[in-house]
Scaffold this active site. Structure first.
Site, PDB file in Angstrom:
ATOM      1  NE  ARG A  18      -6.020  -4.479  -3.214  1.00 54.81           N
ATOM      2  CZ  ARG A  18      -6.533  -4.395  -2.004  1.00 54.81           C
ATOM      3  NH1 ARG A  18      -5.767  -4.235  -0.971  1.00 54.81           N
ATOM      4  NH2 ARG A  18      -7.827  -4.456  -1.810  1.00 54.81           N
ATOM      5  NE  ARG A  58      -5.300   3.571   3.786  1.00 59.02           N
ATOM      6  CZ  ARG A  58      -5.312   3.733   2.479  1.00 59.02           C
ATOM      7  NH1 ARG A  58      -4.693   4.766   1.929  1.00 59.02           N
ATOM      8  NH2 ARG A  58      -5.914   2.848   1.710  1.00 59.02           N
ATOM      9  CE  LYS A  90      -3.732  -0.436   2.549  1.00 63.39           C
ATOM     10  NZ  LYS A  90      -4.367  -0.619   3.868  1.00 63.39           N
ATOM     11  CD  GLU A 135       9.839 -46.927  -6.236  1.00 61.65           C
ATOM     12  OE1 GLU A 135       8.799 -46.354  -5.885  1.00 61.65           O
ATOM     13  OE2 GLU A 135       9.861 -47.870  -7.040  1.00 61.65           O
ATOM     14  CG  HIS A 176     -14.738 -10.591   4.153  1.00 62.11           C
ATOM     15  ND1 HIS A 176     -14.992 -11.900   4.472  1.00 62.11           N
ATOM     16  CD2 HIS A 176     -13.445 -10.371   4.469  1.00 62.11           C
ATOM     17  CE1 HIS A 176     -13.900 -12.445   4.985  1.00 62.11           C
ATOM     18  NE2 HIS A 176     -12.946 -11.527   5.003  1.00 62.11           N
ATOM     19  N   GLY A 215      -8.584  -7.382   4.472  1.00 64.38           N
ATOM     20  CA  GLY A 215      -9.376  -7.501   5.685  1.00 64.38           C
ATOM     21  C   GLY A 215      -8.653  -8.140   6.850  1.00 64.38           C
ATOM     22  CG  MET A 234      -3.046  -6.742   8.233  1.00 68.46           C
ATOM     23  SD  MET A 234      -1.973  -7.527   9.402  1.00 68.46           S
ATOM     24  CE  MET A 234      -0.777  -6.248   9.524  1.00 68.46           C
ATOM     25  CB  CYS A 240       6.633 -40.862 -12.391  1.00 74.85           C
ATOM     26  SG  CYS A 240       7.360 -42.165 -11.394  1.00 74.85           S
ATOM     27  CB  SER A 293      11.156 -42.366 -13.647  1.00 73.03           C
ATOM     28  OG  SER A 293      10.025 -41.631 -13.256  1.00 73.03           O
TER      29      SER A 293
HETATM   30  P1  ADP Z   1      -7.692  -2.169   3.768  1.00 76.27           P
HETATM   31  O1  ADP Z   1      -6.279  -2.554   3.621  1.00 76.27           O
HETATM   32  O2  ADP Z   1      -8.460  -3.033   4.698  1.00 76.27           O
HETATM   33  O3  ADP Z   1      -8.364  -1.963   2.460  1.00 76.27           O
HETATM   34  P2  ADP Z   1      -7.336   0.654   3.955  1.00 76.27           P
HETATM   35  O4  ADP Z   1      -6.151   1.184   4.680  1.00 76.27           O
HETATM   36  O5  ADP Z   1      -7.256   0.663   2.481  1.00 76.27           O
HETATM   37  O6  ADP Z   1      -7.683  -0.756   4.529  1.00 76.27           O
HETATM   38  O7  ADP Z   1      -8.551   1.517   4.432  1.00 76.27           O
HETATM   39  C1  ADP Z   1      -9.864   1.122   4.165  1.00 76.27           C
HETATM   40  C2  ADP Z   1     -10.632   2.278   3.627  1.00 76.27           C
HETATM   41  O8  ADP Z   1     -10.588   3.377   4.501  1.00 76.27           O
HETATM   42  C3  ADP Z   1     -10.110   2.829   2.328  1.00 76.27           C
HETATM   43  O9  ADP Z   1     -10.550   2.111   1.239  1.00 76.27           O
HETATM   44  C4  ADP Z   1     -10.717   4.198   2.318  1.00 76.27           C
HETATM   45  O10 ADP Z   1     -12.056   4.147   1.862  1.00 76.27           O
HETATM   46  C5  ADP Z   1     -10.698   4.560   3.784  1.00 76.27           C
HETATM   47  N1  ADP Z   1      -9.560   5.428   4.041  1.00 76.27           N
HETATM   48  C6  ADP Z   1      -8.319   5.100   4.389  1.00 76.27           C
HETATM   49  N2  ADP Z   1      -7.539   6.185   4.508  1.00 76.27           N
HETATM   50  C7  ADP Z   1      -8.309   7.234   4.220  1.00 76.27           C
HETATM   51  C8  ADP Z   1      -8.086   8.649   4.139  1.00 76.27           C
HETATM   52  N3  ADP Z   1      -6.895   9.161   4.382  1.00 76.27           N
HETATM   53  N4  ADP Z   1      -9.123   9.410   3.799  1.00 76.27           N
HETATM   54  C9  ADP Z   1     -10.317   8.877   3.546  1.00 76.27           C
HETATM   55  N5  ADP Z   1     -10.612   7.573   3.590  1.00 76.27           N
HETATM   56  C10 ADP Z   1      -9.612   6.761   3.928  1.00 76.27           C
HETATM   57 MG    MG Z   2      -7.762  -0.744   1.085  1.00 77.47          MG
HETATM   58 MG    MG Z   3     -10.461  -3.171   3.260  1.00 74.04          MG
END
Ligand code: ADP
Ligand code: MG
Ligand code: MG
Length: 878
Positions: free
Chosen positions: A336, A92, A22, A745, A455, A101, A103, A831, A764
């Site tokens: 990503r 983040r 990220k 073997e 999710h 989801g 962390m 094999c 083999s």
């Molecule tokens: P994950 O890795 O679980 O996707 P993120 O760090 O991407 O977590 O955060 C999840 C969401 O939180 C992002 O998709 C965004 O919508 C919101 N978010 C994160 N940072 C900011 C920010 N600086 N301003 C506004 N929204 C944010």
């Molecule tokens: Mg995200």
């Molecule tokens: Mg997320």
């Protein structure tokens, strides 16, 4: 001093090890001039040194964070302590590999009782300010203080019900004020500590919590499943907040530059107006499809489309983008390479090459070999579909596939049933990261809420598991373990059939059939075959299996097991006659009959194979496997053979062994009963002769002697067989070329490979037995403790699934070197089961084997893995 913090404009996409995925991409997008809210990243190294030492933020790190915070204040002309325009940030997490989801992220950090008022008056929007604050309390309470999200969610639901409010966004300032008061009370009551009012303290606690989250249970499980190392840590990104929840020209969303389910080259995503953060994926409100943004906010839509395209061109792969709009201004918060289904992965790979964005080699490297097998998944048969009764057809086709199973309503049950060998379908209102193990164990996942990026949908696509999401007409009651659908009710344990390609669910079990492969799949396979240095053969002996293998492009057969050829009713009698008789003449008679049968089999195989090579293994299992065990069968056999029951029982006692896997089997049978191996070799060569006479086809049979441990075993058997076959060909006045080689073997065979290579025409490796013999693990019983060993870290992987490089791998390597020191050109393959495992294939390529062989349905996987290995080696050598 080690630099532990980087501003976004100091990094780039190549710094994923240090800044996490990220962070590195936020830096790259900042460098490209995209609208990314400014911020900074604390490195993964800082995380690991935190976790490996005191688990407290060091003074140096705090100081460095302070400096970067000041820089951010300057850049934004805002203040974190709130004396002028308020700086709020998100905290983040972000490891090198995306862990969806797994962390935790905290938004609106920096708010407190005073500054929330300041924000309200500054924006003239009390509802907005208090919405931000209640979200902060909720996320902080959960992530930092470990308070169950349910406490907050339940109160929110309760409050809305009591006051007749439907949507979060309809709550007024006063509503949210009293919710905030209650949230603070919840925190105080459960944590026995008030919510910290100092912004700095909030920040430090949040950073520590993200560091700690690297070691939470969910993260461990995810890493184990995805083979991500435990010691690389997560980075932490601190970023200026932008607000999607500040009115009707604001919003938040996620989008893929191409359809992640089908690969179609069309923007695909969802958004919510006046919402923040995870609202879209959490399934709280049903989001709008991205095309609708064209009506809601046309300029934003146009700008987003442009940037999405730009990002795809820049990264040269399909992107998964998170964005937020604040009062009509677009911000990109994440990009990503997007996760995709196997179907989408081959289409996107082929399209990107055709669009000239990447080369065939790059395209092959984007594929996940294991996922390719999902493309070969069967579909419900047309006949079955005509009569099928629908449970529902309003769900979203979130992840393709056709699955049949018993329904259950919680992850623990799914896991338990699957462990007992049941096929299960997990039904939830929505899933959350806690459900991950149950999701892995399920054939399909069905949810009643949430969209295509929920999710459940994202995780299912990642795993290649069939999923129908947001099936809103199902009333799923997780507590009472039942689901009410328009036509009735289903209870836990009832069977349904789920089609993830169109979102339809059927009652009961539908029959499935194998599908044809797509043009994209075929193209990718042709590239893989072209680029792979290794040949890929199949392990097969039935005509239908051989045809399947050939359809997938196999370069021949690496293992034809002959034992099944003895199991037909009539053949079994002859085999038993052979085993029971005391005289050579009697045994010869029995073998004569079997020979005719074997010839039919071999001719069929040769005909199907055409001019491709095939390795035929002479009889391997211990003889007792051909004998009856049940009393009544023994009586029957006695009658048929015209001998006494006692006589049979006596022979059975003779055949009994304490450790049959270490017993009288493999070439040891050939040593005791040479006539057995000679009969099989005769059948092989006579079939080849007949093929040549009848069709002119020149087959080159490769006869393989199993379980050789000494040079004499091989040389004696080979000599006997050759003498016999040479006489036979002379008598028939025709010549067929054949080879005689050995299966390696036993560890001893590896160590004397230089001597064996003097006699053997080929080697083999039988990796199943070699692994069993090297570890001394019985492969039939080892599952019990191997799983435990793997989970405790005693073994990194199950050595029957992925090569044990240090032990078994080292033996193979030694054997290859020794064998080639005698005969440099000796052909060497594998094999065993490991021949179809991508990690093992890479190892076999590295030690320069000639081919791997695996079951027909794994051939595409093996080809992709082999091609990737060749490409990787070439780029390493550059
Ligand atoms: P994950 O890795 O679980 O996707 P993120 O760090 O991407 O977590 O955060 C999840 C969401 O939180 C992002 O998709 C965004 O919508 C919101 N978010 C994160 N940072 C900011 C920010 N600086 N301003 C506004 N929204 C944010
Ligand atoms: Mg995200
Ligand atoms: Mg997320």
């Amino acid at each position: 001093m080690l630099k532990q913090v980087y501003q976004f404009d100091e990094g780039n996409a190549d710094m994923k090890d240090l800044l996490g995925g990220k962070g590195a991409n936020l830096a790259e997008m900042t460098r490209l001039g995209l609208p990314v809210p400014p911020g900074f990243t604390i490195t993964t190294e800082a995380c690991m040194s935190f976790l490996n030492t005191t688990k407290e933020l060091s003074d140096e790190l705090k100081k460095e964070i302070d400096e970067h915070l000041s820089l951010l204040e300057k850049k934004t002309n805002k203040s974190f302590e709130g004396d002028k325009d308020l700086l709020l940030v998100s905290v983040r997490s972000g490891a090198k590999f995306s862990m969806p989801g797994m962390m935790d992220t905290i938004l609106n950090l920096g708010l407190n009782d005073e500054t929330v008022e300041q924000l309200a008056s500054l924006t003239e929007d009390e509802a907005f300010a208090y919405d931000c604050y209640r979200r902060l309390l909720q996320m902080f309470g959960n992530v930092v203080f470990g308070i169950d999200m349910q406490y907050f969610e339940n109160y929110l639901t309760f409050y809305k019900q009591k006051h007749g409010v439907k949507l979060d966004s309809d709550l007024t300032g006063d509503d949210l004020k009293s919710i905030v008061t209650e949230f603070k009370r919840i925190i105080l009551e459960i944590k026995k500590k008030p919510f910290p009012q100092s912004a700095k303290e909030q920040l430090h606690l949040a950073i520590e919590a993200v560091f700690h989250s690297w070691n939470n249970e969910r993260a461990h499980i995810y890493r184990e499943l995805n083979r991500i190392p435990d010691d690389i840590g997560t980075a932490v990104n601190i970023q200026l907040m932008v607000f999607g929840n500040s009115g009707d020209t604001s919003g938040t969303g996620v989008a893929f530059t191409r359809n992640p389910a089908t690969g179609e080259n069309k923007l695909f995503g969802e958004y919510l107006i006046n919402a923040q953060g995870e609202d879209v994926v959490a399934g709280i409100r049903t989001p709008e499809p991205i095309e609708k943004l064209k009506n809601d906010l046309p300029a934003v839509y146009e700008e987003f489309t442009r940037l999405a395209h730009l990002l795809e061109q820049h990264y040269r792969d399909m992107q998964d983008i998170e964005f937020t709009v604040e009062k009509g201004k677009l911000y990109i918060l994440q990009t990503r390479n997007g996760k995709r289904t196997a179907q989408a992965s081959v289409k996107i790979a082929v399209d990107l090459v055709e669009e000239g964005l990447i080369q065939e080699e790059d395209a092959l490297m984007t594929l996940n070999p294991d996922m390719i097998s999902h493309l070969l998944h069967p579909e419900f048969s047309k006949v079955a579909l005509e009569k099928a009764v629908k449970v529902s057809d309003v769900g979203l086709p979130a992840s393709p596939g056709s699955a049949v199973g018993k329904i259950c309503f919680d992850a623990a049950t799914a896991k338990e049933w699957a462990a007992q060998g049941e096929k299960v379908i997990l039904m939830r209102q929505e899933t959350s990261p806690e459900d991950i193990e149950g999701m892995v164990a399920s054939e399909a996942i069905v949810t009643s809420r949430g969209g295509m990026t929920s999710h459940a949908a994202v995780v299912a696509r990642g795993m290649g598991t069939c999923c129908v999401a947001g099936c809103s007409e199902l009333e799923i009651d997780e507590f009472l373990k039942r689901v009410v659908y328009p036509g009735g009710q289903l209870n836990e344990g009832d069977v349904i059939s789920v089609d993830g390609s169109n979102g339809v669910i059927y009652l009961g079990e539908l029959e499935v059939e194998v599908t044809e492969t797509s043009h994209y799949f075929d193209t990718v396979m042709a590239w893989a075959k072209k680029h792979a240095r290794l040949d890929v053969r199949m392990n097969a002996e039935t005509v239908s299996d051989i045809k399947t293998g050939l359809y997938f492009g196999a370069d021949g057969i690496g293992l034809i097991r002959t034992e099944h050829m003895f199991f037909g009713a009539e053949r079994l009698i002859q085999m038993r006659r052979f085993i029971l008789s005391n005289s050579y003449i009697e045994r010869e008679k029995a073998l004569k009959v079997i020979l005719d049968y074997q010839m039919d089999d071999f001719k069929e195989i040769f005909e199907t194979l055409n001019d491709l090579p095939g390795v035929i293994r002479l009889l391997d299992p211990p003889l007792h496997e051909f004998m009856p065990t049940k009393e009544e069968d023994i009586v029957l056999l006695a009658q048929e053979m015209n001998v006494s029951k006692n006589e049979i029982e006596r022979r059975l006692k003779e055949l009994h062994e304490v450790n049959p896997m270490l017993g009288h089997r493999g070439c040891r049978l050939g040593m005791t009963y040479p006539e057995l191996y000679i009969m099989q070799s005769e059948a092989i060569i006579r079939s080849a002769i007949e093929m040549k006479r009848e069709t002119g086809l020149d087959v080159t049979p490769e006869i393989m002697i199993p379980l050789v441990g000494t040079t004499k075993e091989l040389s004696e058997l080979k000599e006997k067989i050759e003498l016999y076959l040479d006489a036979l060909m002379e008598e028939e006045d025709i010549n067929v070329f054949y080879r005689i080689g050995t299966m390696i073997e036993l560890p001893r065979a590896c160590l004397i490979a230089n001597q064996l290579a003097k006699t053997a025409d080929f080697f083999s490796f039988g990796t199943n037995d070699l692994t069993q013999m090297t570890f001394g693990f019985s492969r039939d019983d080892a599952a019990k403790y191997i799983n435990e060993y793997v989970s405790k870290g005693v073994l990194p992987v199950d050595p029957f699934q992925t090569i044990d490089k240090d032990g078994v791998g080292e033996l193979i390597k030694t054997a290859v070197e020794k064998g080639r020191s005698t005969t440099p050109t000796i052909k060497i393959g594998v094999c065993g089961e490991l021949g179809g495992d991508p990690t093992s294939i890479e190892f076999f390529d590295d030690i320069n084997l000639d081919y791997v062989s695996c079951s027909p349905y794994r051939i595409p996987i093996a080809y992709i893995a082999a091609a990737q290995s060749t490409i990787r080696r070439a780029s390493n050598n550059e």
